[in-house]
Design a protein around this motif. Structure first.
Motif, PDB file in Angstrom:
ATOM      1  N   VAL A 149      15.385  -1.847  14.978  1.00 23.42           N
ATOM      2  CA  VAL A 149      15.992  -3.175  15.178  1.00 23.42           C
ATOM      3  C   VAL A 149      15.913  -3.590  16.645  1.00 23.42           C
ATOM      4  N   LEU A 150      15.839  -2.621  17.548  1.00 20.28           N
ATOM      5  CA  LEU A 150      15.744  -2.942  18.974  1.00 20.28           C
ATOM      6  C   LEU A 150      14.466  -3.705  19.303  1.00 20.28           C
ATOM      7  N   ARG A 151      13.423  -3.462  18.520  1.00 18.42           N
ATOM      8  CA  ARG A 151      12.156  -4.171  18.756  1.00 18.42           C
ATOM      9  C   ARG A 151      12.313  -5.668  18.484  1.00 18.42           C
ATOM     10  N   SER A 197      11.796  -6.683  22.364  1.00 18.04           N
ATOM     11  CA  SER A 197      10.365  -6.497  22.608  1.00 18.04           C
ATOM     12  C   SER A 197       9.578  -7.801  22.530  1.00 18.04           C
ATOM     13  N   THR A 198       8.575  -7.920  23.390  1.00 23.02           N
ATOM     14  CA  THR A 198       7.664  -9.071  23.304  1.00 23.02           C
ATOM     15  C   THR A 198       6.618  -8.853  22.223  1.00 23.02           C
ATOM     16  N   LYS A 199       6.610  -7.660  21.616  1.00 22.93           N
ATOM     17  CA  LYS A 199       5.660  -7.363  20.543  1.00 22.93           C
ATOM     18  C   LYS A 199       6.333  -7.368  19.173  1.00 22.93           C
ATOM     19  N   GLY A 200       7.631  -7.679  19.136  1.00 19.82           N
ATOM     20  CA  GLY A 200       8.339  -7.806  17.882  1.00 19.82           C
ATOM     21  C   GLY A 200       8.077  -9.174  17.268  1.00 19.82           C
ATOM     22  N   LEU A 236       9.518   0.919  22.534  1.00 19.39           N
ATOM     23  CA  LEU A 236       9.817   0.423  21.193  1.00 19.39           C
ATOM     24  C   LEU A 236       8.601   0.474  20.276  1.00 19.39           C
ATOM     25  N   GLU A 237       7.402   0.394  20.849  1.00 17.41           N
ATOM     26  CA  GLU A 237       6.192   0.598  20.048  1.00 17.41           C
ATOM     27  C   GLU A 237       6.063   2.066  19.648  1.00 17.41           C
ATOM     28  N   ILE A 284      12.609   9.117  21.920  1.00 12.85           N
ATOM     29  CA  ILE A 284      12.054   7.828  22.348  1.00 12.85           C
ATOM     30  C   ILE A 284      13.136   6.751  22.338  1.00 12.85           C
ATOM     31  N   TYR A 285      13.893   6.694  21.260  1.00  9.91           N
ATOM     32  CA  TYR A 285      14.912   5.639  21.165  1.00  9.91           C
ATOM     33  C   TYR A 285      16.091   5.887  22.097  1.00  9.91           C
TER      34      TYR A 285
END
Length: 547
Positions: free
Chosen positions: A454-456, A460-463, A482-483, A497-498
């Protein structure tokens, strides 16, 4: 009092409920009298009336378009999912009997039940799965949360009538958890084609309840699906729901919601105000269930694309002026606690490392703002180059979860360091337009989800929101975290990672978490069998009313 409340007080009502996610309530404290919830012989029938803390936004009951929590809570009764997620995060069958993951971890092959039908009598099959997933990624659908939950979705292949292969462009670790959510629930392809833009007001799913009537701004009436015989694997019975009818009344006002429950004009109410929880728990005429909502916590997002909030030191000064712990204790009376991370504590991969990592320090805030040229005037507010240091926070959901009460305390705290905080209440359409355009100083919100991906969506600019993400971040390092998070299938590596991502968000003040939300449901003692799904919405399939 609003007109729609009048209809609640009009008469004594009975009603309907639904159940999934068995064990979630007891895991988190559950009912004050959990044993009695299941006691006795089931007595089918009757109507259950639920006082909902909110409204069904724009009368939209489209699983793929709805984005607000109250709407999603109602939809759980209408739509089924491929799988069900248990409180320990294990995945079990529902509309899919079993599944396989390909060796490259980019494709899932699902074997579907062969006895499932939509409310309109049309079959649920592989073609229906393909239609739904393709619909979600179609820009014309304007999907909401569902779009993020499909991640790197590429295509769906129909292998045979009841076998379907779902392909992703890259590994997408959250998929099975997301597939358990109502946002990836299944709509009838025939009904979508029939109703077109009016489908959100004419929802057709495969769930245990089907739509009887929507009264805009007032209520939704659902009735038992008599053909239902495909409950999730954790359900306590098979066959149709026990309840004949589930009526959901919109009761935004807290006092009214508690009043109609105590007078038994409704049998269920959710999001019980803190000041009433203790009394209801002590009253043997009621059951109270509480569970932590799995989500991105309610968070304050300063627009870092706007000066002066593009300066980390100024964001830190803003945060240091807030005594969040004191405010949360004052408003929630110990029923909620301060949130330190973007994710709720029971969320997979929650990081505790930033708990108590920053302190309330008004003196430091004042010093930082002074050094940056923001000078206090005689009115107590700071200005620079003739412009007052005003923060406009846009809002459309009112005082849900006492959020505006909390912001009122923050307003007073910020005034002590010379920052003016103003709430701008907007209609949903205007709010959404300004949010998408980044036309705000501060925005606040939460996002329910059982997975840290959900953080993406938020950062994120890629979400799915790209550079229009709610936090307005455009940080390649955070994008990379996030990727990596959704690409990594090893649970321990994914957790690391998270955790790194959460720490990075807090250290850069990309969001200021406020509180951890415990979702509560109170019911009269006659109501049995309510449980929670993931992330924590009430399920009424197994629910019944003792007679």
């Amino acid at each position: 009092m609003k007109k729609r409340i009048g209809s609640i007080i009009g008469g004594l009502l009975i009603s309907t409920l639904i159940v999934t996610g068995c064990g979630e309530a007891s895991k988190n404290g559950g009912s004050k009298d959990g044993a009695s919830q299941e006691a006795g012989t089931v007595t089918p029938g009757g109507e259950l009336v639920w006082a909902l803390a909110g409204t069904v936004t724009s009368d939209s009951l489209d699983a793929h378009k709805a984005g607000f929590a109250p709407t999603t809570r109602v939809m759980r009764s209408i739509y089924d999912s491929l799988v069900v997620e248990l409180p320990d995060h294990t995945i079990k069958p529902w509309l899919a009997t079993d599944w396989e993951l390909s060796s490259d971890k980019k494709s899932y092959t699902f074997h579907l039940r062969k006895d499932v039908k939509f409310h309109d009598g049309t079959p649920f099959n592989a073609e229906a799965v393909k239609f739904n997933f393709d619909r979600i990624i179609d820009p014309a659908t304007k999907a909401s949360i569902a779009l993020n939950e499909l991640g790197s979705y590429q295509s769906t292949e129909v292998i045979d009538e009841f076998t379907v292969k779902v392909n992703f462009k890259s590994t997408f670790a959250p998929f099975l958890s997301n597939a358990a959510k109502v946002d990836l629930g299944f709509v009838s392809p025939t009904a979508v084609k029939k109703y077109g833009d009016a489908f959100p007001q004419n929802p057709v799913g495969t769930g245990p309840f089907k739509l009887k009537k929507i009264t805009p701004s007032s209520q939704v009436e659902l009735e038992k699906n008599p053909d239902y015989n495909w409950g999730p694997s954790n359900a306590k019975h098979q066959g149709p729901a026990y309840l004949d009818k589930l009526t959901v009344k919109y009761v935004e006002e807290e006092a009214t919601r508690v009043s109609v429950l105590q007078s038994k004009q409704v049998q269920v109410a959710d999001i019980i105000p803190p000041q009433n929880l203790v009394a209801l728990k002590a009253d043997r005429n009621f059951n109270v269930q509480e569970t932590e909502l799995l989500q991105a916590n309610y968070t304050l997002y300063l627009n870092i694309q706007r000066a002066p909030w593009n300066d980390l030191k100024i964001r830190q000064a803003f945060r240091s002026a807030l005594d969040i712990d004191s405010a949360v204790k004052t408003i929630y009376l110990g029923t909620s606690k301060q949130g330190w991370s973007p994710l709720s504590p029971q969320q997979f991969a929650y990081s505790p490392t930033r708990e108590n990592a920053y302190k309330v320090d008004a003196a430091k805030s004042n010093q930082t703002l002074e050094e940056a040229g923001w000078i206090k005037g005689t009115d107590g507010y700071r200005s620079k180059d003739g412009k007052r240091l005003t923060v406009e926070v846009i809002d459309t959901q009112g005082n849900r979860e006492k959020r505006l009460d909390l912001i009122a305390i923050f307003t007073q705290q910020l005034k002590q360091v010379g920052i003016e905080l103003k709430v701008i209440s907007l209609p949903t359409g205007t709010y959404t337009d300004r949010r998408n355009k980044g036309d705000y100083d501060l925005i606040a919100g939460s996002q329910f989800s059982g997975d840290p991906d959900v953080l993406r969506q938020l950062y994120s600019t890629k979400g799915p929101s790209k550079t229009n993400n709610i936090a307005k971040t455009n940080d390649p390092k955070l994008d990379e975290f996030l990727e990596q998070g959704y690409l990594e299938t090893d649970p321990e590596k994914r957790k690391t990672i998270y955790q790194n991502a959460q720490e990075y968000i807090i250290d850069n003040v990309y969001g200021i978490p406020a509180y951890v939300f415990n979702y509560s449901v109170a019911s009269t003692k006659e109501v049995k069998g309510i449980t929670f799904d993931s992330p924590a919405w009430p399920v009424f399939y197994d629910a019944w009313i003792q007679k």
